[in-house]
Motif scaffolding. Sequence first.
Motif, short mmCIF file in Angstrom:
data_model
loop_
_atom_site.label_atom_id
_atom_site.label_comp_id
_atom_site.label_asym_id
_atom_site.label_seq_id
_atom_site.Cartn_x
_atom_site.Cartn_y
_atom_site.Cartn_z
N THR A 462 0.86 -1.18 0.00
CA THR A 462 0.00 0.00 0.00
C THR A 462 0.90 1.23 0.00
OG1 THR A 462 -0.20 -0.07 2.43
CG2 THR A 462 -1.88 -1.22 1.15
N HIS A 463 0.79 2.06 1.02
CA HIS A 463 1.55 3.31 1.08
C HIS A 463 2.78 3.10 1.96
CE1 HIS A 463 1.81 7.58 0.37
NE2 HIS A 463 1.89 7.86 1.65
N GLY A 464 3.96 3.31 1.39
CA GLY A 464 5.20 3.09 2.12
C GLY A 464 5.76 1.71 1.83
N VAL A 465 6.29 1.54 0.63
CA VAL A 465 6.76 0.23 0.17
C VAL A 465 7.88 -0.30 1.05
CG1 VAL A 465 7.89 -0.97 -1.75
CG2 VAL A 465 6.08 0.70 -2.21
N ALA A 466 8.79 0.56 1.48
CA ALA A 466 9.95 0.10 2.25
C ALA A 466 9.58 -0.45 3.61
CB ALA A 466 10.95 1.25 2.41
N TYR A 467 8.40 -0.12 4.11
CA TYR A 467 7.95 -0.61 5.41
C TYR A 467 7.24 -1.96 5.30
CZ TYR A 467 8.93 3.96 7.46
OH TYR A 467 9.56 5.09 7.91
N GLN A 468 6.90 -2.37 4.10
CA GLN A 468 6.06 -3.55 3.92
C GLN A 468 6.71 -4.66 3.10
OE1 GLN A 468 2.15 -2.27 2.39
NE2 GLN A 468 2.68 -0.20 3.03
N SER A 469 7.93 -4.46 2.67
CA SER A 469 8.52 -5.38 1.70
C SER A 469 10.03 -5.33 1.82
CB SER A 469 8.09 -4.96 0.29
OG SER A 469 8.67 -3.71 -0.05
N CYS A 470 10.69 -5.88 0.81
CA CYS A 470 12.14 -5.83 0.74
C CYS A 470 12.65 -4.49 0.26
CB CYS A 470 12.65 -6.93 -0.20
SG CYS A 470 12.17 -6.65 -1.93
#
Length: 534
Positions: A462-470
Amino acid sequence: MTNRKCANTTSIAQSGVLGLCQSATRVSRWVAVAAAILVANYSSAAPTNTPVAASAKTSTCYLDGMDEQLQCGKITVPENPKLADGKQIDIHFAILPAIKNTHPDEALLAISGGPGQSAIENAAGFNRMLTKVRQNRDILLIDQRGTGQSNLLSCDDENMSFLSINDSELDTVAMTEACLASIEADVTQYGSNNAVKDFEAVRQFLGYNKLHLYGISYGSRMAQLYMRHYPEALATVTLDGVVPMQQSLIAIGSSIERGLNVLWRDCQSNLECQQQFPDLVDKYNKVDQQLANAPISQQVRDPQTDELTEFLLTRSKFTGAIRMAMYMPNIRALIPHAIHQAANGNYQPILGIYALTADSTGIALGMHSTVVCGEDIHRITEQMRKDAKESYIAGSMLDGLVKTCEAWPIPAEDDSFGQPIDSDIPTLLLSGELDPATPPNWGAMAQEKLTKSKHLIAPYATHGVAYQSCGNDLIAQLVDQGSLKDINGECLQKDVRRSFYLNANTVETLPIVKNDTEIKTDTTAPAKTAEDKE
């Protein structure tokens, strides 16, 4: 260090809030300013060639959510950069020292979103996300002017109950005017361009030769402005949840509608969600129409105190809760169940989502209003107005911001402000396919003149890719090697979605597709890599 409260002139549904929610602070209903008259000038930020000992320019400190000793400090700058001898304000910063400082002349500056979030208050979140970068480089956090400890622009009304208040009856103009009348600061000086000067002054004060930038959401606009004005100070840039310079923040309204459509698609393409909530869109429209006719009042248990209290559910609270829930994967998973229950007359799940999201933005909307009213409101196009009329969420947001800006007089930035950034700094752009605020096409727009850039789209974020993935690993790779070589989005294909809640207690498990005869419930597109520019 305690969290600052968020100020809000209207309901959360009418706000232009973009930023990733990294801390929990209570949303109140006023926009204002708390200003202090200080006594130094820009000379305290004179350039140095190499970093000096932290003890010479900082003091030890502890921040919320972190149990280690850090370094904090401040510089003092003119509120109006054109009046060096005029009123002064303090710009506060914090340093998360590198574990093994092999690059003492470099740091990564992490810039918060909003507009209006405090970077220092979100130190724990940045620390978790940037842990690999911090192994060898300092993480620098600066409270942008008007946020956090840097002359916070907010005005809270503790007497307003966010549960029982009828936000549809609030007089936005009158409230904004009353708040502005109590302000001692010159609110015209809290826009993005002045804030970038502060950031550069902090860099010079601390003696870092080069900064790596990470900007999330509105913070990506700040990062782009840094690229425009001080390119020689930058080594690499990461833009996450990208707001292109060409785009007015007001366009977020259409992005929210896209986010809703993606949510409907995800539920319908998932076997268990589709079976449990086959008419989800109809149920949403039913509740929305009920609330359009009149608010609904219920006695409920306060999520924080467990005391019986009145919950007045208005249309803007309902849509605002759904909107903000789409930012966070764990809360997004609750939306179908909450809508289904609301359509059946049980509003407790919606109350839970509303309480979670209303407490999560941490926005200083005095600063937020200065940014939006000076940099975005004048860029509203006729097409945007037309599109807004087709959507309650977009229309109410536009109406609320227009009213706020009528009472918050800020000179408009000239046309050059919205020009794309022309740069050869290695730049990584990250977009989430499920993002309800900054969709992937915004990242593509920002990439227009970035000659050394790579745009990666995470299909399950969703919003904030670096917080949710690699995405955080990709940032560390970019910082370590100083180029985009060998950086790809393959790891972003990992499905990190939260399963939808089928009831208050359980979540479904996504079926595994073993052969062509089984029903495939995962129809989300695989990770996409937009055009690379090397």
